[in-house]
Scaffold this active site. Sequence first.
Site, PDB file in Angstrom:
ATOM      1  N   HIS A  56     -35.895  80.316  23.763  1.00 19.39           N
ATOM      2  CA  HIS A  56     -35.456  80.462  25.159  1.00 19.39           C
ATOM      3  C   HIS A  56     -35.973  81.762  25.746  1.00 19.39           C
ATOM      4  O   HIS A  56     -35.600  82.847  25.303  1.00 19.39           O
ATOM      5  CB  HIS A  56     -33.936  80.418  25.253  1.00 19.39           C
ATOM      6  CG  HIS A  56     -33.435  80.261  26.654  1.00 19.39           C
ATOM      7  ND1 HIS A  56     -33.703  79.143  27.416  1.00 19.39           N
ATOM      8  CD2 HIS A  56     -32.698  81.076  27.456  1.00 19.39           C
ATOM      9  CE1 HIS A  56     -33.149  79.273  28.610  1.00 19.39           C
ATOM     10  NE2 HIS A  56     -32.537  80.441  28.656  1.00 19.39           N
ATOM     11  N   HIS A  58     -37.209  83.641  29.671  1.00 19.73           N
ATOM     12  CA  HIS A  58     -37.559  83.737  31.093  1.00 19.73           C
ATOM     13  C   HIS A  58     -38.483  84.946  31.200  1.00 19.73           C
ATOM     14  O   HIS A  58     -38.018  86.084  31.321  1.00 19.73           O
ATOM     15  CB  HIS A  58     -36.321  83.946  31.969  1.00 19.73           C
ATOM     16  CG  HIS A  58     -35.265  82.901  31.816  1.00 19.73           C
ATOM     17  ND1 HIS A  58     -35.468  81.577  32.144  1.00 19.73           N
ATOM     18  CD2 HIS A  58     -33.984  82.979  31.372  1.00 19.73           C
ATOM     19  CE1 HIS A  58     -34.353  80.889  31.913  1.00 19.73           C
ATOM     20  NE2 HIS A  58     -33.446  81.719  31.440  1.00 19.73           N
ATOM     21  N   GLN A  61     -38.244  88.100  33.595  1.00 21.27           N
ATOM     22  CA  GLN A  61     -37.080  88.973  33.511  1.00 21.27           C
ATOM     23  C   GLN A  61     -37.322  90.198  32.631  1.00 21.27           C
ATOM     24  O   GLN A  61     -36.556  91.167  32.689  1.00 21.27           O
ATOM     25  CB  GLN A  61     -35.862  88.180  33.038  1.00 21.27           C
ATOM     26  CG  GLN A  61     -35.398  87.159  34.060  1.00 21.27           C
ATOM     27  CD  GLN A  61     -34.200  86.339  33.613  1.00 21.27           C
ATOM     28  OE1 GLN A  61     -33.513  86.684  32.657  1.00 21.27           O
ATOM     29  NE2 GLN A  61     -33.953  85.236  34.295  1.00 21.27           N
ATOM     30  N   ARG A  82     -27.211  88.312  38.484  1.00 18.54           N
ATOM     31  CA  ARG A  82     -28.118  87.317  39.042  1.00 18.54           C
ATOM     32  C   ARG A  82     -28.671  87.754  40.395  1.00 18.54           C
ATOM     33  O   ARG A  82     -29.820  87.444  40.735  1.00 18.54           O
ATOM     34  CB  ARG A  82     -27.405  85.966  39.160  1.00 18.54           C
ATOM     35  CG  ARG A  82     -28.337  84.825  39.508  1.00 18.54           C
ATOM     36  CD  ARG A  82     -27.613  83.498  39.518  1.00 18.54           C
ATOM     37  NE  ARG A  82     -26.711  83.359  40.651  1.00 18.54           N
ATOM     38  CZ  ARG A  82     -26.200  82.202  41.074  1.00 18.54           C
ATOM     39  NH1 ARG A  82     -26.490  81.081  40.428  1.00 18.54           N
ATOM     40  NH2 ARG A  82     -25.390  82.151  42.106  1.00 18.54           N
ATOM     41  N   TYR A 121     -38.799  78.569  35.805  1.00 19.18           N
ATOM     42  CA  TYR A 121     -38.284  77.965  37.031  1.00 19.18           C
ATOM     43  C   TYR A 121     -38.799  78.614  38.313  1.00 19.18           C
ATOM     44  O   TYR A 121     -38.384  78.214  39.412  1.00 19.18           O
ATOM     45  CB  TYR A 121     -36.753  77.927  37.049  1.00 19.18           C
ATOM     46  CG  TYR A 121     -36.028  79.231  36.820  1.00 19.18           C
ATOM     47  CD1 TYR A 121     -35.872  80.165  37.829  1.00 19.18           C
ATOM     48  CD2 TYR A 121     -35.446  79.506  35.585  1.00 19.18           C
ATOM     49  CE1 TYR A 121     -35.178  81.337  37.628  1.00 19.18           C
ATOM     50  CE2 TYR A 121     -34.742  80.675  35.366  1.00 19.18           C
ATOM     51  CZ  TYR A 121     -34.613  81.596  36.389  1.00 19.18           C
ATOM     52  OH  TYR A 121     -33.925  82.763  36.172  1.00 19.18           O
ATOM     53  N   HIS A 206     -32.273  72.932  34.854  1.00 20.19           N
ATOM     54  CA  HIS A 206     -31.746  74.296  34.839  1.00 20.19           C
ATOM     55  C   HIS A 206     -30.319  74.340  34.325  1.00 20.19           C
ATOM     56  O   HIS A 206     -29.981  75.117  33.435  1.00 20.19           O
ATOM     57  CB  HIS A 206     -31.802  74.938  36.231  1.00 20.19           C
ATOM     58  CG  HIS A 206     -31.241  76.321  36.238  1.00 20.19           C
ATOM     59  ND1 HIS A 206     -29.900  76.579  36.458  1.00 20.19           N
ATOM     60  CD2 HIS A 206     -31.825  77.528  36.004  1.00 20.19           C
ATOM     61  CE1 HIS A 206     -29.688  77.880  36.375  1.00 20.19           C
ATOM     62  NE2 HIS A 206     -30.841  78.474  36.101  1.00 20.19           N
ATOM     63  N   HIS A 269     -27.134  78.278  25.172  1.00 26.10           N
ATOM     64  CA  HIS A 269     -25.906  79.063  25.210  1.00 26.10           C
ATOM     65  C   HIS A 269     -24.714  78.267  24.663  1.00 26.10           C
ATOM     66  O   HIS A 269     -24.218  78.568  23.591  1.00 26.10           O
ATOM     67  CB  HIS A 269     -25.596  79.612  26.603  1.00 26.10           C
ATOM     68  CG  HIS A 269     -26.688  80.426  27.200  1.00 26.10           C
ATOM     69  ND1 HIS A 269     -27.193  81.545  26.576  1.00 26.10           N
ATOM     70  CD2 HIS A 269     -27.411  80.283  28.352  1.00 26.10           C
ATOM     71  CE1 HIS A 269     -28.164  82.061  27.313  1.00 26.10           C
ATOM     72  NE2 HIS A 269     -28.318  81.313  28.394  1.00 26.10           N
ATOM     73  N   ASP A 320     -34.295  85.183  25.777  1.00 27.46           N
ATOM     74  CA  ASP A 320     -33.743  84.923  27.107  1.00 27.46           C
ATOM     75  C   ASP A 320     -34.206  85.946  28.143  1.00 27.46           C
ATOM     76  O   ASP A 320     -35.324  85.880  28.615  1.00 27.46           O
ATOM     77  CB  ASP A 320     -32.218  84.850  26.991  1.00 27.46           C
ATOM     78  CG  ASP A 320     -31.551  84.258  28.216  1.00 27.46           C
ATOM     79  OD1 ASP A 320     -32.247  83.967  29.202  1.00 27.46           O
ATOM     80  OD2 ASP A 320     -30.319  84.079  28.201  1.00 27.46           O
TER      81      ASP A 320
END
Length: 453
Positions: A56, A58, A61, A82, A121, A206, A269, A320
């Site tokens: 996992h 992203h 980030q 967020r 995404y 998502h 998660h 993540d």
Amino acid sequence: MSAIFAERALLPEGWARNVRFEISADGVLAEIRPDANADGAERLGGAVLPGMPNLHSHAFQRAMAGLAEVAGNPNDSFWTWRELMYRMVARLSPEQIEVIACQLYIEMLKAGYTAVAEFHYVHHDLDGRSYADPAELSLRISRAASAAGIGLTLLPVLYSHAGFGGQPASEGQRRFINGSEAYLELLQRLRAPLEAAGHSLGLCFHSLRAVTPQQIATVLAAGHDDLPVHIHIAEQQKEVDDCQAWSGRRPLQWLYENVAVDQRWCLVHATHADPAEVAAMARSGAVAGLCLSTEANLGDGIFPATDFLAQGGRLGIGSDSHVSLSVVEELRWLEYGQRLRDRKRNRLYRDDQPMIGRTLYDAALAGGAQALGQPIGSLAVGRRADLLVLDGNDPYLASAEGDALLNRWLFAGGDRQVRDVMVAGRWVVRDGRHAGEERSARAFVQVLGELLD
């Protein structure tokens, strides 16, 4: 055909001595012989382990890692974090996304991750419009993975709504939003270039709050039955509460009642799974995608891994949000979180395997390989030659035998003990260095300056 020789290596059947690996031209393990000789083979300088899948990620980030550690809101949570993430997304160019991803993947390799599932995404331009090629940003991720030399399962994400029941997307989500038809077209557009690059593809929702039940049904019925399926689920208590208000069911409960969840699925998660949901997850063969450093950083909670593993559940690890890029840290805190929750020691083990480090490593290898849908996760004939070599001169590791070595590394060691890393038969890290790390770091520093000015 090339050959490498390890004085000790972790094979599916256990530790073996004097192991000769024959690797085909396409990077696959063609022959493995314990108790062999090293004639004509490259001798490796330490214990050899299967490379770890990262299930996992992203990538973008990574550019904001460490920037949200400023107090001010007594109710600070995932939801306030967020908003900072949305502000970062609003500035990213395609070129910056590629630079960030390449730097990230190099750092992953140096830590012992040899393949990654990229939960991607960010699809559109700064105004939320599709690029001339709707796959522009997805292909940037693919190019970054190729440049770094890491294995990739790209998971383009279907993200359509801001909340349960099809709530309209917010302004901060404008770069993420696709309908089902556009999403399926994106998948079709990506198949050929990913295959040509040696990468894999997966389906991805998502979260239950970002797609409708009809969208899930439409995508699953579209004929991509060979692909893994990933979804964020039950990460925060608020998500559980909102799902119950919408449907009368908890997120995992709703999913299992309405979708045929099986071994293709990775449930990312699943932090707030109750006992019935834990049992359903274990029975289905789905992988729990656990991201310990991120879940701790966001204050999400602790997944009931002890109960899940005891029921035969499958799990893997991911970095993540990339506040940490450490196989050691993710696995260590998988165990330590259970100790803190239960106020007991040595929680994650199998009846036939009392060594905690070995249990953790084996579980994360198998779960990660399943979640990525790639032939990785073990040093076995027919698997891709993804492996890492630990430092044979490290006194703690050199003095440890068998599974005690994994305990030493995972509970008293760190990333510095990863010396060499191979992906698909090609060395990408030698003596702790990646050939592209200096060039990548310079580009990354420039991007950070542009984003944080």
